[in-house]
Scaffold this active site. Structure first.
Site, mmCIF file in Angstrom:
data_model
loop_
_atom_site.group_PDB
_atom_site.id
_atom_site.type_symbol
_atom_site.label_atom_id
_atom_site.label_comp_id
_atom_site.label_asym_id
_atom_site.label_seq_id
_atom_site.Cartn_x
_atom_site.Cartn_y
_atom_site.Cartn_z
ATOM 1 N N THR A 67 -11.113 8.927 -4.844
ATOM 2 C CA THR A 67 -10.414 8.909 -3.563
ATOM 3 C C THR A 67 -9.357 9.999 -3.516
ATOM 4 O O THR A 67 -9.119 10.711 -4.488
ATOM 5 C CB THR A 67 -9.714 7.547 -3.354
ATOM 6 N N VAL A 105 -11.711 5.082 -8.830
ATOM 7 C CA VAL A 105 -12.510 5.423 -7.654
ATOM 8 C C VAL A 105 -12.174 6.844 -7.191
ATOM 9 O O VAL A 105 -11.021 7.269 -7.221
ATOM 10 C CB VAL A 105 -12.266 4.410 -6.513
ATOM 11 N N LYS A 114 1.966 -2.966 -8.545
ATOM 12 C CA LYS A 114 0.657 -3.591 -8.733
ATOM 13 C C LYS A 114 0.766 -4.840 -9.613
ATOM 14 O O LYS A 114 0.062 -5.837 -9.385
ATOM 15 C CB LYS A 114 -0.331 -2.588 -9.337
ATOM 16 N N ILE A 136 -8.275 -5.149 7.800
ATOM 17 C CA ILE A 136 -8.308 -4.225 6.657
ATOM 18 C C ILE A 136 -7.205 -3.184 6.819
ATOM 19 O O ILE A 136 -7.126 -2.519 7.855
ATOM 20 C CB ILE A 136 -9.672 -3.505 6.553
ATOM 21 N N TYR A 146 4.293 2.571 -9.270
ATOM 22 C CA TYR A 146 2.929 2.091 -9.043
ATOM 23 C C TYR A 146 2.596 0.906 -9.952
ATOM 24 O O TYR A 146 2.107 -0.133 -9.492
ATOM 25 C CB TYR A 146 1.942 3.231 -9.265
ATOM 26 N N ASN A 174 -5.583 -3.330 1.310
ATOM 27 C CA ASN A 174 -6.082 -2.182 0.556
ATOM 28 C C ASN A 174 -5.098 -1.015 0.505
ATOM 29 O O ASN A 174 -5.078 -0.257 -0.465
ATOM 30 C CB ASN A 174 -7.393 -1.696 1.187
#
Length: 251
Positions: A191, A189, A158, A6, A154, A87
Site C-alpha cells: 500500500t 500489504v 495499534k 468503511i 504507530y 481501516n
C-alpha cells in the site's frame, strides 16, 4: 440488506474492502478525506448503493454526528447485518519519540486509536435495538506486539486498538445479541503506507532496509488478496467478540 461502514477507502486496503463488498444486497458508506472516483464508478456500474462521506478522522468531535448521518440512511425494516470496518490509519511520524512533531503524534492518536474507539462506541449504541448481525473489524498490525525504532506512535496506537478490541469484546459477551468485534493484522500489504515507509530516513527508521527488501523481493501482499482473506475471516461464524487475529495464521 447488509450495511458496511468503511473508513480509509481512498486507496489501499480500504479501497480493496469496498471493491469486494460491492455486491447485490449490500449498501456501503465510505469514509475518507477524499472521494474515490473509481469506487463510485464501479458502484454505479454494478447498481450497488455507495455513499461517500468526506471526513477527516483527525477531527474526533464530529464522530457522533457522522454515525447519526449513516444511521439516518439505514432502512431498519430490511437491515439484516451492519458492519463497521475501522481501516483508516497512519504510520507517521516515523521518528524517534524525542524528535516526533507533537502535531503528528496527536494525529496518529486520533486517526489510529481515538477515532476507531469513538466510531465503535457510536456504532454499538446506535444499533443496540436492532436484532441483527452486528460486527466491527479493527485493522491491527504486527507492530501492536513488536516495538520498532521510530514507530513509537504507530506501535502504541495499534497496541491500544488491540486492547480496546479485547475490552469491548469482553463487554459484548454478556449481551443477548453481542457485537462481534475483532482486530486483524493483515500482514505486510503493498500500500501507500509501505511506500511512505520506504521513503523515510534510515536515521529515523533503522529497519528501512528490511522493508525495502520486502518490496524488491516481491514479498508484499497485494491489497485485494489481503482484503479477501481478512473479509472471509471477519464474516465467518468462527470469530469471537474480542478476538485478536493475524491473517498470516489463517488457512
Amino acid at each position: 440488506m447488509n450495511y458496511y461502514i468503511i473508513t480509509g477507502t481512498s486507496r489501499g486496503l480500504g479501497e480493496s474492502f469496498a471493491k469486494q463488498l460491492l455486491q447485490e444486497g449490500n449498501t456501503l458508506f465510505c469514509i475518507s478525506r477524499t472521494e474515490n472516483e473509481g469506487l463510485m464508478n464501479q458502484a454505479r456500474e454494478k447498481g450497488v448503493s455507495l455513499e461517500y462521506i468526506a471526513y477527516d478522522l483527525q477531527d474526533t468531535t464530529g464522530i457522533d454526528n457522522l454515525m447519526d448521518q449513516v444511521m439516518s440512511a439505514v432502512d431498519t425494516a430490511t437491515v439484516t447485518r451492519m458492519a463497521l470496518i475501522n481501516n483508516a490509519g497512519t504510520v507517521a511520524p516515523v521518528k524517534p519519540v524525542d524528535r516526533s512533531p507533537r502535531t503528528a503524534v496527536m494525529a496518529a492518536l486520533h486517526i489510529n486509536l481515538a477515532a476507531p474507539m469513538l466510531l465503535t462506541a457510536a456504532f454499538i449504541d446506535r444499533t443496540a435495538d436492532l436484532s441483527i448481525d452486528r460486527r466491527v473489524l479493527n485493522i491491527s498490525s504486527g507492530a501492536a506486539k513488536n516495538p520498532y525504532f521510530g514507530w513509537g506512535s504507530y506501535c502504541t496506537t495499534k497496541a491500544g486498538l488491540d486492547m480496546f478490541t479485547r475490552c469491548a469484546g469482553l463487554e459484548q459477551k454478556s449481551q443477548a445479541n453481542p457485537v462481534k468485534i475483532i482486530a486483524v493484522a493483515p500482514g505486510i500489504v503493498d500500500t501507500a503506507m509501505q511506500e511512505k515507509i520506504r521513503n523515510t530516513d534510515e536515521a529515523d527508521f533503522p529497519n528501512l532496509h528490511k522493508f525495502t527488501e520486502f518490496h524488491e523481493k516481491g514479498l508484499l501482499t497485494p491489497p485485494d488478496a489481503a482484503a479477501d482473506k481478512v473479509l472471509r475471516l471477519f464474516l465467518s461464524e468462527e470469530i469471537e467478540p474480542g478476538g485478536i487475529y493475524d491473517i498470516r495464521d489463517a488457512p
